[in-house]
Design a protein around this motif. Structure first.
Motif, mmCIF file in Angstrom:
data_model
loop_
_atom_site.group_PDB
_atom_site.id
_atom_site.type_symbol
_atom_site.label_atom_id
_atom_site.label_comp_id
_atom_site.label_asym_id
_atom_site.label_seq_id
_atom_site.Cartn_x
_atom_site.Cartn_y
_atom_site.Cartn_z
ATOM 1 N N LEU A 35 -20.558 14.646 -12.729
ATOM 2 C CA LEU A 35 -19.289 15.367 -12.645
ATOM 3 C C LEU A 35 -18.095 14.444 -12.872
ATOM 4 C CD1 LEU A 35 -20.064 17.682 -9.583
ATOM 5 C CD2 LEU A 35 -20.380 18.162 -12.015
ATOM 6 N N GLY A 36 -18.124 13.290 -12.207
ATOM 7 C CA GLY A 36 -17.027 12.338 -12.400
ATOM 8 C C GLY A 36 -16.975 11.826 -13.830
ATOM 9 N N GLY A 37 -18.170 11.617 -14.421
ATOM 10 C CA GLY A 37 -18.225 11.140 -15.796
ATOM 11 C C GLY A 37 -17.617 12.121 -16.783
ATOM 12 N N MET A 38 -17.832 13.413 -16.549
ATOM 13 C CA MET A 38 -17.235 14.434 -17.419
ATOM 14 C C MET A 38 -15.717 14.295 -17.441
ATOM 15 S SD MET A 38 -19.202 17.931 -16.422
ATOM 16 C CE MET A 38 -20.986 17.948 -16.161
ATOM 17 N N ILE A 39 -15.152 14.178 -16.255
ATOM 18 C CA ILE A 39 -13.694 14.116 -16.145
ATOM 19 C C ILE A 39 -13.167 12.809 -16.731
ATOM 20 C CG2 ILE A 39 -11.754 14.060 -14.536
ATOM 21 C CD1 ILE A 39 -13.447 15.818 -12.662
ATOM 22 N N GLU A 40 -13.824 11.696 -16.415
ATOM 23 C CA GLU A 40 -13.314 10.408 -16.882
ATOM 24 C C GLU A 40 -13.370 10.298 -18.401
ATOM 25 O OE1 GLU A 40 -13.532 5.665 -15.885
ATOM 26 O OE2 GLU A 40 -15.179 6.942 -15.220
ATOM 27 N N GLN A 41 -14.474 10.749 -19.016
ATOM 28 C CA GLN A 41 -14.610 10.636 -20.460
ATOM 29 C C GLN A 41 -13.631 11.531 -21.212
ATOM 30 O OE1 GLN A 41 -19.259 10.762 -20.527
ATOM 31 N NE2 GLN A 41 -18.603 9.698 -22.368
ATOM 32 N N ARG A 42 -13.306 12.680 -20.659
ATOM 33 C CA ARG A 42 -12.419 13.618 -21.351
ATOM 34 C C ARG A 42 -10.960 13.463 -20.940
ATOM 35 N NH1 ARG A 42 -15.210 17.921 -23.701
ATOM 36 N NH2 ARG A 42 -17.292 17.179 -24.247
ATOM 37 N N GLN A 43 -10.697 13.054 -19.693
ATOM 38 C CA GLN A 43 -9.319 13.051 -19.210
ATOM 39 C C GLN A 43 -8.839 11.679 -18.744
ATOM 40 O OE1 GLN A 43 -8.877 16.209 -16.321
ATOM 41 N NE2 GLN A 43 -9.515 17.789 -17.761
ATOM 42 N N GLY A 44 -9.712 10.688 -18.731
ATOM 43 C CA GLY A 44 -9.285 9.332 -18.446
ATOM 44 C C GLY A 44 -9.571 8.863 -17.033
ATOM 45 N N SER A 45 -9.630 7.549 -16.875
ATOM 46 C CA SER A 45 -9.966 6.923 -15.593
ATOM 47 C C SER A 45 -8.887 7.151 -14.538
ATOM 48 C CB SER A 45 -10.188 5.415 -15.787
ATOM 49 O OG SER A 45 -11.224 5.155 -16.706
ATOM 50 N N VAL A 46 -7.626 7.087 -14.959
ATOM 51 C CA VAL A 46 -6.528 7.259 -14.002
ATOM 52 C C VAL A 46 -6.567 8.660 -13.408
ATOM 53 C CG1 VAL A 46 -4.021 7.329 -13.743
ATOM 54 C CG2 VAL A 46 -5.082 5.529 -15.125
ATOM 55 N N THR A 47 -6.809 9.653 -14.264
ATOM 56 C CA THR A 47 -6.891 11.034 -13.777
ATOM 57 C C THR A 47 -8.026 11.182 -12.780
ATOM 58 O OG1 THR A 47 -5.968 11.948 -15.815
ATOM 59 C CG2 THR A 47 -7.289 13.432 -14.458
ATOM 60 N N LEU A 48 -9.208 10.636 -13.124
ATOM 61 C CA LEU A 48 -10.351 10.745 -12.218
ATOM 62 C C LEU A 48 -10.055 10.088 -10.877
ATOM 63 C CD1 LEU A 48 -13.301 11.439 -11.548
ATOM 64 C CD2 LEU A 48 -13.921 9.204 -12.504
ATOM 65 N N LEU A 49 -9.510 8.873 -10.893
ATOM 66 C CA LEU A 49 -9.242 8.165 -9.639
ATOM 67 C C LEU A 49 -8.211 8.912 -8.794
ATOM 68 C CD1 LEU A 49 -9.179 4.443 -10.832
ATOM 69 C CD2 LEU A 49 -10.930 5.583 -9.449
ATOM 70 N N ALA A 50 -7.205 9.484 -9.438
ATOM 71 C CA ALA A 50 -6.199 10.258 -8.690
ATOM 72 C C ALA A 50 -6.852 11.461 -8.021
ATOM 73 C CB ALA A 50 -5.086 10.708 -9.620
ATOM 74 N N ILE A 51 -7.734 12.149 -8.754
ATOM 75 C CA ILE A 51 -8.432 13.306 -8.194
ATOM 76 C C ILE A 51 -9.306 12.891 -7.023
ATOM 77 C CG2 ILE A 51 -10.188 15.062 -8.690
ATOM 78 C CD1 ILE A 51 -9.116 15.096 -11.578
ATOM 79 N N VAL A 52 -10.066 11.809 -7.196
ATOM 80 C CA VAL A 52 -10.976 11.335 -6.145
ATOM 81 C C VAL A 52 -10.210 10.956 -4.886
ATOM 82 C CG1 VAL A 52 -12.528 9.439 -5.492
ATOM 83 C CG2 VAL A 52 -12.828 10.596 -7.696
ATOM 84 N N ILE A 53 -9.108 10.224 -5.053
ATOM 85 C CA ILE A 53 -8.321 9.769 -3.901
ATOM 86 C C ILE A 53 -7.764 10.959 -3.120
ATOM 87 C CG2 ILE A 53 -6.154 8.634 -3.263
ATOM 88 C CD1 ILE A 53 -6.753 6.585 -5.497
ATOM 89 N N LEU A 54 -7.208 11.930 -3.825
ATOM 90 C CA LEU A 54 -6.614 13.085 -3.150
ATOM 91 C C LEU A 54 -7.684 13.930 -2.448
ATOM 92 C CD1 LEU A 54 -4.001 14.157 -5.848
ATOM 93 C CD2 LEU A 54 -3.533 13.129 -3.612
#
Length: 280
Positions: free
Chosen positions: A161-180
């Protein structure tokens, strides 16, 4: 958020399966969706628009011939995927280290410094008073895992799931989502009970909620969630909340973290979709 650029707009009856395989072989990340009566092929890098157009023209002119057998699967898929998922790799590494802590640190001192509520090791109890200024405790419980099944389950879904988001929307977006999501789910679980809890499950359900909502609101830029995965995971959430995990001998589950993580992910998905729509 990652910008997407239209590289091709083609008729619906044109089969792009082999051309898509060729693009992946060439390392061109792309997404094909039906929109406005056409097939729209989008890429995340503006410079790749010309590359896609050139390859397609060579295919149509006969300079390039491809068949299903000649378009082999890309070599070193795992290594390239790892390079495309650096944030997921770091989160996995920290989770593995968190899973080793209870084994290597029998005194639980390290665990106590990372749990939401600290442990009174002398009295053998949990201290309900949250230490002022120790804001890392909002996030670090997501790295603590207790048992092989715990880390295996969470690690697998984080990668997917995280890989889907990171590959399509970027690492910064994924980390922001995870932190929140981690902060919200950990606080919700802590408000329900003063206990020692940990794991990435709340984040996993948050990522699932984010992807479901994003795909529903932004179908042209949907993330490749396999059909049935959401159903299986939501059914498992219901099973956990119903208390069947205790009957199966799996112990107590932090259900509040799971549910609150899912809700937070849904809200973030709505927000991200709205912001994306405003920027287009």
């Amino acid at each position: 958020m990652t910008e997407y650029y239209i590289a091709l707009r083609l008729p619906l009856d044109e089969n792009l399966a082999d051309f898509s395989a060729l693009l992946w072989q060439q390392g061109v990340a792309h997404h094909i969706a039906e929109e406005g009566g056409s097939q729209i092929l989008r890429v995340g890098d503006e410079e790749q628009v010309a590359v896609v157009a050139e390859l397609y023209q060579k295919l149509r002119s006969g300079e390039l011939h491809i068949t299903r057998h000649s378009v082999a699967a890309p070599q070193s898929v795992q290594s390239r995927s790892l390079r495309q998922r650096p944030a997921v790799a770091v989160l996995l590494l920290l989770s593995i280290l968190g899973a080793l802590l209870p084994v290597l640190d029998s005194s639980f001192r390290a665990v106590s410094s990372l749990s939401f509520y600290p442990l009174d090791l002398g009295a053998g109890k949990i201290v309900a008073d949250w230490p002022v200024g120790q804001w890392w405790r909002l996030l670090t419980p997501m790295f603590l895992h207790f048992g092989l099944l715990h880390i295996a389950f969470n690690g697998l879904w984080l990668w997917e799931l995280g890989g889907m988001i990171e590959q399509r929307q970027g690492s910064v977006t994924l980390l922001a989502i995870v932190i929140l999501i981690a902060a919200a789910s950990n606080m919700a679980q802590a408000m329900m009970s003063v206990s020692l809890f940990g794991g990435m499950s709340g984040v996993i359900y948050g990522l699932l909620g984010y992807i479901i909502v994003w795909n529903r609101l932004r179908p042209a830029e949907s993330l490749p969630l396999v059909k049935g995965v959401a159903v299986v995971m939501l059914v498992w959430l219901v099973v956990c909340m119903a208390g069947f995990t205790r009957l199966l001998g799996l112990g107590e589950i932090a259900n509040t973290a799971h549910l609150s993580g899912l809700i937070m992910g849904v809200l973030l998905g709505i927000g991200a979709s709205f912001l994306r729509r405003k920027s287009v």
